[in-house]
Design an enzyme around this catalytic site. Structure first.
Site, PDB file in Angstrom:
ATOM      1  CB  CYS A   2      41.061  36.633  38.376  1.00 17.08           C
ATOM      2  SG  CYS A   2      39.680  37.769  38.390  1.00 17.08           S
ATOM      3  NE  ARG A  28      46.375  35.994  40.950  1.00 14.58           N
ATOM      4  CZ  ARG A  28      47.168  37.049  40.995  1.00 14.58           C
ATOM      5  NH1 ARG A  28      48.182  37.076  41.816  1.00 14.58           N
ATOM      6  NH2 ARG A  28      46.948  38.090  40.212  1.00 14.58           N
ATOM      7  CD1 TRP A  75      38.634  40.525  43.569  1.00 16.57           C
ATOM      8  CD2 TRP A  75      38.267  38.868  45.015  1.00 16.57           C
ATOM      9  NE1 TRP A  75      38.414  41.073  44.793  1.00 16.57           N
ATOM     10  CE2 TRP A  75      38.185  40.090  45.698  1.00 16.57           C
ATOM     11  CE3 TRP A  75      38.063  37.688  45.727  1.00 16.57           C
ATOM     12  CZ2 TRP A  75      37.903  40.170  47.055  1.00 16.57           C
ATOM     13  CZ3 TRP A  75      37.795  37.771  47.077  1.00 16.57           C
ATOM     14  CH2 TRP A  75      37.717  38.997  47.723  1.00 16.57           C
ATOM     15  CG  ASN A 101      44.674  38.844  37.084  1.00 17.04           C
ATOM     16  OD1 ASN A 101      45.841  38.791  37.423  1.00 17.04           O
ATOM     17  ND2 ASN A 101      43.814  39.589  37.728  1.00 17.04           N
ATOM     18  N   GLY A 102      42.549  41.113  35.367  1.00 18.39           N
ATOM     19  CA  GLY A 102      42.814  42.536  35.173  1.00 18.39           C
ATOM     20  C   GLY A 102      41.516  43.283  34.978  1.00 18.39           C
ATOM     21  CD  GLU A 478      44.114  51.518  59.903  1.00 10.89           C
ATOM     22  OE1 GLU A 478      43.111  51.574  60.627  1.00 10.89           O
ATOM     23  OE2 GLU A 478      44.507  50.451  59.376  1.00 10.89           O
ATOM     24  CE  LYS A 482      45.932  47.443  60.566  1.00 14.29           C
ATOM     25  NZ  LYS A 482      44.772  47.944  59.961  1.00 14.29           N
ATOM     26  CD  GLU A 485      44.389  45.212  63.387  1.00 13.60           C
ATOM     27  OE1 GLU A 485      43.335  44.595  63.539  1.00 13.60           O
ATOM     28  OE2 GLU A 485      44.611  45.930  62.389  1.00 13.60           O
ATOM     29  CG  HIS A 501      42.031  69.254  76.194  1.00 16.99           C
ATOM     30  ND1 HIS A 501      41.816  70.426  76.879  1.00 16.99           N
ATOM     31  CD2 HIS A 501      42.254  69.621  74.903  1.00 16.99           C
ATOM     32  CE1 HIS A 501      41.889  71.458  76.043  1.00 16.99           C
ATOM     33  NE2 HIS A 501      42.151  70.991  74.833  1.00 16.99           N
ATOM     34  CE  LYS A 601      41.131  40.578  55.490  1.00 13.32           C
ATOM     35  NZ  LYS A 601      41.997  41.670  55.899  1.00 13.32           N
TER      36      LYS A 601
END
Ligand code: F6R
Length: 606
Positions: A2, A28, A75, A101-102, A478, A482, A485, A501, A601
């Site tokens: 946050c 944030r 957040w 924040n936390g 992955e 990355k 993209e 194969h 996103k």
């Protein structure tokens, strides 16, 4: 994650300044916003769910009176986004207001103790306990500063807080542990904020607050103290960054910033309250059929989780790409089915449609997401939130490693609940998992220069292979995603054993093959696969344990990984140099890694 902001002006309108500061912190968190100011009549609070501009248009936050105040952009972590859960939070009497924040790990225990002593809570947040704890201190006759210090001493977890009280109407008290906090020193004005960009429009003179420190902002200036009251002397410095650079924390791109934020994001994610793990573990243990449903990077987390669950918890699960779920699984869903949906945004249309289909047929829905209040959380019987904070770069980085962290925690808990691990064995795994933020930190620092060199040498190649065995197949897939993209280089991830194969036909002199080769039971076979590729002229870029001399000798480029990482946690650590490889390849080729072409996103179409 946050954003907090506070200011103490010599005269003038604090709420206006706070609102502008919060706008700079909106990256944030942006599910709710609020401001509290203080004047001779007391504390005034306005707050609501929604983006800053919407709430300002509705409530006119900036019209609050007073030359001192605190604000917050949220957040959600504990408690869905709503008016009551928005910060600032106040005590029973409305004489104290707090922004935070936390994550407070022991808030349930603190809350029930405070309720037992007669405190009335208005919200479902962890933060509100701070207001009531400070209230108790002041009621016991402690000065405001001492009451805040006593409150933070009983809190476990992370926090950056700013507190105001009618008891000392010219003062803001802040404290920090593991969440960022800076103060700005203007001309007879003082500011506190979660980061420097929020303060830059007002002053470039800044001091960074460290863990375990408390700051008093008052007309007399600022004073930094340790929790035991020892004064700390900290000379402010002058910020040289441009405002734009400052928003990215000094990094050239959000993607790089987010890659380097992973140690902290993982650390915060490990703080998930045990009650969620317990409930989720029961659902998974009782399932007759378990599907791990997700798209893209989140699917790779699900694939890794299927190895963790089968090896650690002896639970068989089927990882399914969300867009294929209905075609593949529709006729196999019933009340004994569990769908574990994984989605950082919680809004991916493919994942939502799979979840809705399973729910209609009576399946239980468990989800892992980074966004409280997202559509997936609303459809779930139970959800766990990763604590990555908002991810601005389109490519998932810290949301992936925090998903893996949550899934690893879950696998350990299911295994314990099924009696497959003794308490000391489970503790050993948990201890290793808690060291993962440190392993990631070390890996990023040690491999960054090597990865830069690899990306310089190979970013003009047309194609890459990423190969692994066992749980490292997920890392390989992955790594390939990355690279393709972000840098638009064709890349394929494959189980290394499957490469002979078909894919091996493409190998020719200098073809880059990335091998993910941790020291687990697949290592001996992967050495064989490395030899097969070398024999055909491939260049081997190997990620293996730092003491693996054999693989180091076989490699064209060797990326040393911490030896101590437990085998089922390796994807969390081993993916990080591959994120850097994608990043540096894109930058060298002149692409913007934060906004790759054709991608969004959150993918809200089927
Ligand atoms: C890749 C990436 C995408 C997402 C996918 C699912 O870097 O970000 O592949 O992983 O679109 O998104 P979520 O996790 O929001 O469901």
């Amino acid at each position: 994650m946050c954003g907090i902001f506070g200011c103490l002006l010599e005269d003038g309108h604090a709420a206006k300044v706070i609102l502008e500061g919060l706008k700079k912190l909106e990256y944030r968190g942006y599910d709710s916003v609020g401001i509290a100011t203080l004047d001779a009549r007391g504390i005034h609070v306005k707050k609501d769910k929604g983006k800053i501009a919407e709430v300002e248009a509705r409530l006119s936050l900036s019209s609050l009176p007073g030359n001192l105040g605190i604000g917050h952009t949220r957040w959600a972590t504990h408690g869905a986004p709503s008016q009551v859960n928005a910060h600032p939070h106040t005590d029973c009497t409305g004489a104290i207001a707090v922004v935070h924040n936390g994550v407070i790990e022991n808030f349930m225990q603190l809350r029930s103790e405070l309720e037992g002593r007669g405190h009335k809570f208005k919200s479902a947040t962890d933060t509100e306990v701070i207001a009531h704890l400070v209230e108790e201190g002041i009621a016991r006759g402690l000065p405001f500063l001492k009451a805040v210090i006593e409150a933070v001493k009983v809190i476990d977890g992370s926090y950056a807080i700013a507190v105001i009280s009618v008891k000392e109407p010219d003062t803001i008290i802040c404290a920090r542990k593991e969440s960022p906090l800076v103060i700005g020193i203007g001309d007879r004005t003082l500011y506190c904020a979660s980061d420097i960009p929020a303060i830059l429009p007002y002053t470039r003179k800044v001091a960074v607050i460290e863990d375990g420190e408390v700051v008093v902002l008052s007309k007399a200036g600022f004073k930094i103290l340790k929790l035991d009251g020892t004064p700390v002397s900290r000379a402010p410095f002058i910020v040289q960054w441009s405002a734009e650079e400052a928003e990215r924390g000094g990094y050239p791109h959000f993607m790089l910033k987010e890659i380097f934020e992973q140690p902290l994001a993982i650390k915060n994610t490990l703080r998930v309250p045990k009650v969620y793990l317990k409930l989720s573990s029961t659902i998974l243990s009782d399932s007759k059929r378990l599907f791990l449903v997700a798209a893209g990077t989140s699917y790779h987390a699900g694939l890794a989780a299927s190895y963790m669950l089968s090896s650690l918890a002896h639970i068989s699960s089927t990882p399914v790409i969300a867009s294929e779920f209905i075609s593949l699984c529709n006729n196999t869903i019933d009340e004994e089915t569990v769908v574990l949906a994984i989605s950082q945004s919680g809004e991916t249309a493919d994942t939502l449609s799979a979840v809705r289909c399973a729910k209609e047929q009576g399946a239980k829905i468990l989800s892992i997401t980074n966004v409280v209040g997202s559509s997936i959380t609303r459809l779930s019987d139970i959800y766990i939130c990763t604590q990555a904070g908002p991810e601005v770069g389109v490519a998932a980085t810290k949301t992936f490693t925090t998903q893996l962290t949550t899934l690893a925690l879950l696998a350990i808990h299911v295994s314990m609940d099924r009696g497959l691990l003794t308490t000391s064995e489970a503790q050993e795994l948990l201890d290793n998992l808690h060291k993962v933020p440190g392993f990631v930190d070390r890996t990023l620092k040690e491999t960054e220069p090597l990865v830069k060199k690899v990306s310089d040498l190979y970013c003009n190649k047309n194609s890459f292979y990423f190969l692994g065995r066992g749980i490292s197949v997920a890392t390989a897939l992955e790594g390939a995603l990355k690279l393709k993209e972000i840098s638009y280089i064709h890349a394929e991830g494959y189980p290394a054993g499957e490469s002979k194969h078909g894919p091996i036909a493409l190998i020719e002199d200098g073809f880059p093959c990335v091998f993910v080769a941790p020291p687990d039971e697949t290592r001996a076979n992967i050495v064989g696969n490395i030899m097969e590729m070398m024999a055909r002229g491939a260049h081997i870029i190997a990620l293996a344990s730092e003491d693996d001399k054999e693989i180091e000798e076989l490699s064209t480029h060797f990326l040393p990984m911490p030896r101590e990482v437990y085998k089922y946690f390796t994807p969390i650590v081993y993916i990080t140099p591959l994120q850097l490889l994608a990043y540096y390849s894109a930058v060298t080729l002149g692409y913007d890694p934060d906004k790759p072409r054709n991608l969004a996103k959150s993918v809200t179409v089927l």
